[in-house]
Design a protein around this motif. Sequence first.
Motif, PDB file in Angstrom:
ATOM      1  N   ALA A   1     -27.696 100.883  57.940  1.00 11.88           N
ATOM      2  CA  ALA A   1     -26.492 101.613  58.318  1.00 11.88           C
ATOM      3  C   ALA A   1     -26.733 102.317  59.641  1.00 11.88           C
ATOM      4  N   VAL A   2     -25.633 102.620  60.340  1.00 13.91           N
ATOM      5  CA  VAL A   2     -25.696 103.243  61.658  1.00 13.91           C
ATOM      6  C   VAL A   2     -24.776 104.460  61.677  1.00 13.91           C
ATOM      7  N   ILE A   3     -25.306 105.577  62.165  1.00 14.56           N
ATOM      8  CA  ILE A   3     -24.477 106.756  62.414  1.00 14.56           C
ATOM      9  C   ILE A   3     -24.152 106.764  63.903  1.00 14.56           C
ATOM     10  N   LEU A   4     -22.875 106.684  64.217  1.00 15.96           N
ATOM     11  CA  LEU A   4     -22.434 106.566  65.599  1.00 15.96           C
ATOM     12  C   LEU A   4     -21.761 107.867  66.027  1.00 15.96           C
ATOM     13  N   ASP A   5     -22.235 108.441  67.120  1.00 15.70           N
ATOM     14  CA  ASP A   5     -21.639 109.679  67.608  1.00 15.70           C
ATOM     15  C   ASP A   5     -20.214 109.432  68.086  1.00 15.70           C
ATOM     16  N   GLY A   6     -19.298 110.309  67.686  1.00 16.71           N
ATOM     17  CA  GLY A   6     -17.914 110.193  68.126  1.00 16.71           C
ATOM     18  C   GLY A   6     -16.990 109.766  67.001  1.00 16.71           C
ATOM     19  N   SER A   7     -15.756 109.448  67.368  1.00 16.94           N
ATOM     20  CA  SER A   7     -14.739 109.080  66.377  1.00 16.94           C
ATOM     21  C   SER A   7     -14.379 107.603  66.412  1.00 16.94           C
ATOM     22  N   HIS A   8     -14.895 106.875  67.399  1.00 18.58           N
ATOM     23  CA  HIS A   8     -14.510 105.471  67.573  1.00 18.58           C
ATOM     24  C   HIS A   8     -15.687 104.552  67.280  1.00 18.58           C
ATOM     25  N   ASP A   9     -15.467 103.594  66.393  1.00 22.75           N
ATOM     26  CA  ASP A   9     -16.490 102.599  66.079  1.00 22.75           C
ATOM     27  C   ASP A   9     -16.381 101.442  67.066  1.00 22.75           C
ATOM     28  N   TYR A  10     -17.200 101.493  68.133  1.00 28.74           N
ATOM     29  CA  TYR A  10     -17.184 100.405  69.105  1.00 28.74           C
ATOM     30  C   TYR A  10     -18.201  99.322  68.764  1.00 28.74           C
ATOM     31  N   LEU A  11     -18.907  99.479  67.630  1.00 29.39           N
ATOM     32  CA  LEU A  11     -19.859  98.458  67.194  1.00 29.39           C
ATOM     33  C   LEU A  11     -19.186  97.378  66.356  1.00 29.39           C
ATOM     34  N   GLY A  12     -18.525  97.801  65.276  1.00 32.12           N
ATOM     35  CA  GLY A  12     -17.848  96.836  64.419  1.00 32.12           C
ATOM     36  C   GLY A  12     -18.801  95.962  63.634  1.00 32.12           C
ATOM     37  N   VAL A  13     -18.256  94.918  63.020  1.00 25.92           N
ATOM     38  CA  VAL A  13     -19.056  94.021  62.194  1.00 25.92           C
ATOM     39  C   VAL A  13     -20.072  93.299  63.070  1.00 25.92           C
ATOM     40  N   PRO A  14     -21.245  92.981  62.485  1.00 26.86           N
ATOM     41  CA  PRO A  14     -21.642  93.107  61.083  1.00 26.86           C
ATOM     42  C   PRO A  14     -22.307  94.444  60.745  1.00 26.86           C
ATOM     43  N   TRP A  15     -22.226  95.420  61.636  1.00 27.09           N
ATOM     44  CA  TRP A  15     -22.931  96.678  61.418  1.00 27.09           C
ATOM     45  C   TRP A  15     -22.142  97.576  60.463  1.00 27.09           C
ATOM     46  N   ARG A  16     -22.860  98.227  59.564  1.00 22.94           N
ATOM     47  CA  ARG A  16     -22.251  99.223  58.677  1.00 22.94           C
ATOM     48  C   ARG A  16     -22.314 100.561  59.398  1.00 22.94           C
ATOM     49  N   VAL A  17     -21.153 101.074  59.818  1.00 22.08           N
ATOM     50  CA  VAL A  17     -21.094 102.216  60.734  1.00 22.08           C
ATOM     51  C   VAL A  17     -20.424 103.413  60.069  1.00 22.08           C
ATOM     52  N   ARG A  18     -20.993 104.588  60.272  1.00 21.37           N
ATOM     53  CA  ARG A  18     -20.348 105.856  59.938  1.00 21.37           C
ATOM     54  C   ARG A  18     -20.202 106.637  61.248  1.00 21.37           C
ATOM     55  N   THR A  19     -18.978 106.903  61.659  1.00 21.28           N
ATOM     56  CA  THR A  19     -18.761 107.697  62.868  1.00 21.28           C
ATOM     57  C   THR A  19     -18.749 109.179  62.499  1.00 21.28           C
ATOM     58  N   VAL A  20     -19.336 109.990  63.367  1.00 19.88           N
ATOM     59  CA  VAL A  20     -19.396 111.433  63.140  1.00 19.88           C
ATOM     60  C   VAL A  20     -19.096 112.140  64.453  1.00 19.88           C
ATOM     61  N   VAL A  21     -18.001 112.871  64.503  1.00 21.15           N
ATOM     62  CA  VAL A  21     -17.663 113.653  65.688  1.00 21.15           C
ATOM     63  C   VAL A  21     -18.709 114.758  65.860  1.00 21.15           C
ATOM     64  N   LYS A  22     -19.218 114.884  67.069  1.00 20.82           N
ATOM     65  CA  LYS A  22     -20.304 115.815  67.384  1.00 20.82           C
ATOM     66  C   LYS A  22     -21.533 115.547  66.530  1.00 20.82           C
ATOM     67  N   GLY A  23     -21.760 114.267  66.252  1.00 22.92           N
ATOM     68  CA  GLY A  23     -22.947 113.882  65.501  1.00 22.92           C
ATOM     69  C   GLY A  23     -24.234 114.237  66.224  1.00 22.92           C
ATOM     70  N   ASP A  24     -24.161 114.337  67.568  1.00 26.95           N
ATOM     71  CA  ASP A  24     -25.352 114.699  68.329  1.00 26.95           C
ATOM     72  C   ASP A  24     -25.745 116.153  68.116  1.00 26.95           C
ATOM     73  N   GLN A  25     -24.886 116.942  67.489  1.00 29.23           N
ATOM     74  CA  GLN A  25     -25.239 118.307  67.132  1.00 29.23           C
ATOM     75  C   GLN A  25     -25.537 118.465  65.649  1.00 29.23           C
ATOM     76  N   SER A  26     -24.939 117.611  64.808  1.00 31.91           N
ATOM     77  CA  SER A  26     -25.035 117.820  63.364  1.00 31.91           C
ATOM     78  C   SER A  26     -25.979 116.876  62.644  1.00 31.91           C
ATOM     79  N   CYS A  27     -26.287 115.716  63.232  1.00 35.05           N
ATOM     80  CA  CYS A  27     -27.121 114.711  62.563  1.00 35.05           C
ATOM     81  C   CYS A  27     -28.464 114.577  63.277  1.00 35.05           C
TER      82      CYS A  27
END
Length: 233
Positions: free
Chosen positions: A115-141
């Motif tokens: 799985a991938v945690i992607l900073d922000g609100s937009h999933d620009y990776l898409g399939v086949p990656w399992r993505v969780r977007t997190v706004v301000k993930g660079d501060q919280s994750c």
Amino acid sequence: MPYQPPTHSVERSLRATTGARVVAGVDEVGRGAWAGPVTVCAAVTGLRRPPDGLTDSKLLTPRRRSELAALLEGWVTAYALGHASPQEIDELGMTAALRLASVRALEALPVRPDAVILDGSHDYLGVPWRVRTVVKGDQSCVAVAAASVLAKVRRDAMMAELGRDCAEFAFGTNAGYPSPVHRAALAERGPTAHHRVSWAFMDALPRWRHLKKVRPGGPEGIAECGGQLGFDF
């Protein structure tokens, strides 16, 4: 606002809800620059306590970023960096270039993430990656914060190296972003091979706007791999 250290809560949630064992945090730097590559870091951290002071790279001084990056290189379970060149950004557009750089980073890791945690609100990776977007993930994750620091320090170093060949643009201090010195050099000397010549800033350069291109070809981007090869969960 007092400092709130990043946590592993999103990683733990992904483990619990999806069964993911290897979770990578992904963050980019250079998206809004006028010159240089866009750089993405993918970092795997496990669930260990992070170094003190870890947070979004933009909230750190250059000195502290460098100190943390040196610590993180030995602390993370694994990390890798991917880049998309200015020519690829011009040819593909920023969203596709971000995906390209991200895939290069993720595929350079020694183990493919579940799985991938992607900073922000937009999933620009898409399939086949399992993505969780997190706004301000660079501060919280934790993993995203680590990726943020490693990506920023590496790209800044790359831009400083480019700046040695075109000192007038001061890439070593502005990292390719539109500072007053950078703008003045562009107006006087025109774009270099490091500039994103399909971007709108070219329209404001009367002497050089004829050089604006929409879909030029370009060299392939590069990937760098680093960090530990073992996984400590």
